[in-house]
Design an enzyme around this catalytic site. Sequence first.
Site, PDB file in Angstrom:
ATOM      1  CB  CYS A  47     -10.402  -1.796  -8.376  1.00 18.37           C
ATOM      2  SG  CYS A  47     -10.641  -2.979  -7.052  1.00 18.37           S
ATOM      3  CG  HIS A  75      -2.089  -1.019   0.881  1.00 18.69           C
ATOM      4  ND1 HIS A  75      -2.017  -2.322   1.278  1.00 18.69           N
ATOM      5  CD2 HIS A  75      -3.224  -0.895   0.154  1.00 18.69           C
ATOM      6  CE1 HIS A  75      -3.076  -2.963   0.840  1.00 18.69           C
ATOM      7  NE2 HIS A  75      -3.835  -2.126   0.162  1.00 18.69           N
ATOM      8  CD  GLU A 125      -9.441  -7.894  -2.023  1.00 20.68           C
ATOM      9  OE1 GLU A 125      -8.494  -7.233  -2.473  1.00 20.68           O
ATOM     10  OE2 GLU A 125     -10.198  -7.457  -1.152  1.00 20.68           O
ATOM     11  CG  ASP A 181      -5.008  -8.284  -1.187  1.00 21.17           C
ATOM     12  OD1 ASP A 181      -3.928  -8.523  -0.618  1.00 21.17           O
ATOM     13  OD2 ASP A 181      -5.726  -7.320  -0.910  1.00 21.17           O
TER      14      ASP A 181
END
Length: 575
Positions: free
Chosen positions: A507, A194, A436, A460
């Site tokens: 996404c 992240h 994910e 993920d």
Amino acid sequence: MNFVLHGIAVSAGITIGHAHLVSSARLEAAHYEIAEAAVDTEILRFDAAIARARQELSALESQMTGDAPTEFGAFINLHRMILADSSLSHAPRDLIRERRTNAEWALVQQMEKLVAQFEEIEDPYLRERRQDIEQVVERVLKALAGSDAMPQPPSSAEGDLIVVAHDLSPADMILFKRHKFGGFVTDVGGVTSHTAIVARSLNIPALVGLHHARQMIRENDVVIVDGIQGVLVVDPDPVVLGEYRLRQSQHGLERQKLKRLKSTPSATLDGTPVELFANIELPQDLGDVQEFGAQGVGLFRTEFLFMNRKILPSEEEQFEAYREVAKAMDGRPVVIRTLDLGADKALSESEPVEMPNPALGLRAIRYCLAEPQLFLVQLRAILRATKYGRVKIMLPMLAHAHEIDQSLSLLKQAKQQLDDKGFGYDGAVEVGGMIEVPAAALALPMFMRRLDFLSIGTNDLIQYTLAIDRTDDAVAHLYDPLHPAVLHLIAHTIQAANRGGTPIAVCGEMAGEPTFTRLLLGFGLRNFSMHAQQLLAIKERVLRTNLATAQPLARRILRQSDPAKTRELLAKLNS
Ligand code: PEP
Ligand code: MG
């Protein structure tokens, strides 16, 4: 001394500037000059923060139960000793007076000095104690932040600073949004951590996985961050510097040219429309969303609203944030993802929750279902925002049908609570889920039956399919979006959703990577969500794609079991 380090490029572009060595505490500290007359008050403010930190440590000690591990008491004692040492509790006072600087800055300057001394120590145990100094300083900084509200004047030279850190958490990165640094480099980190994702959203060149950069680079060294090749040049000679300046301006020109595409409708050469949405972390990202012409928000990572703070955001505060986004998008879809805390996104850096394996632990929807009151607050806030735009709810990290069923029943409860209080909301709000976890991709009908739309989180999905920690640079070379198993899961999910009439998007970071645009289009994807900064580069790829040739090549890639052949075919698809 002139040298080059190789790392992992996580955010493209080239930047040239001066190294600024930071610990995460230093990143938070504002720097400003104070008036002569304010010096005494500033010293009092500093003393009060030291006293408060001392009180906090005493309170921690008194709360210790008999069965607390002995290390805990030792740790409190050590922190108390550090706090009492004059190098921390007195030296910053002199800096405040002599340099007329704010207390926070004086404290971190002193901390950096002490940390540098510790780094020279050979004994690994003692060397590690620098972390304790940093933790103590963070405690005092928090105490300072809790006292009088302090002004935060921007530093004019920030654009010239390249932040050099051992590690930066996503919470640290969010603080970057308040600054305008030229770039950042870290010793550790993976390409879809992240931290890296937020760096990309800021469009500042960034490298991770440089191993010893923090130790080898000195404050103020001239450095070049090449976020295209993954190279860091320290103290370059004039020829190299000249070459990089040229490349930097070329890169800038290319990005500038892309801006012409802002209002061009997004469609393939044969006229098939392709939706390009934006991923955001905070309402303040809306500027980029508008600037690059996103058709909607495909992922609002709401957990970032919960970071860098002592108290969780209330329903009202969350509602304001969601409403702001809904209103700004003016009828265009806004997909608000419910809290995805856990793994590398901890609530609090200073008080991390110990988990044996955080990426497989109580993360995302699991955490929310374990904390239904916290989840209900968020659901109510999102529901209330549905009145101000086309808001949809998205659940992260689903693996089980009962997670959806429980979430839907909590949503029903949240609606009831709003009814009781007389708040309005869109009763037909759509609820979607993220694919994910491989189990979700493999059991898709179970999800399609229960949800209004799906979105593939490739970050993920790759992590869990290949068993590669996305934040760990030691295994970053094994993080492969083109692995046949990954491609199979992605293609299967897109195709099954398309067949069943369930809207499907991607996404994860693959959606914002031009290398994969044609492949995903060939698999049948028609909705991409990415950071707004990447949107026009993706649009350019879409505009130049012929589906009639992309589709058969994508099918051939899917049948490949030889990685070299896969890459060869992908190059052909992209040519
Ligand atoms: C993903 O996993 O691809 C995703 C979009 O979610 P996050 O990166 O926030 O985990
Ligand atoms: Mg995810």
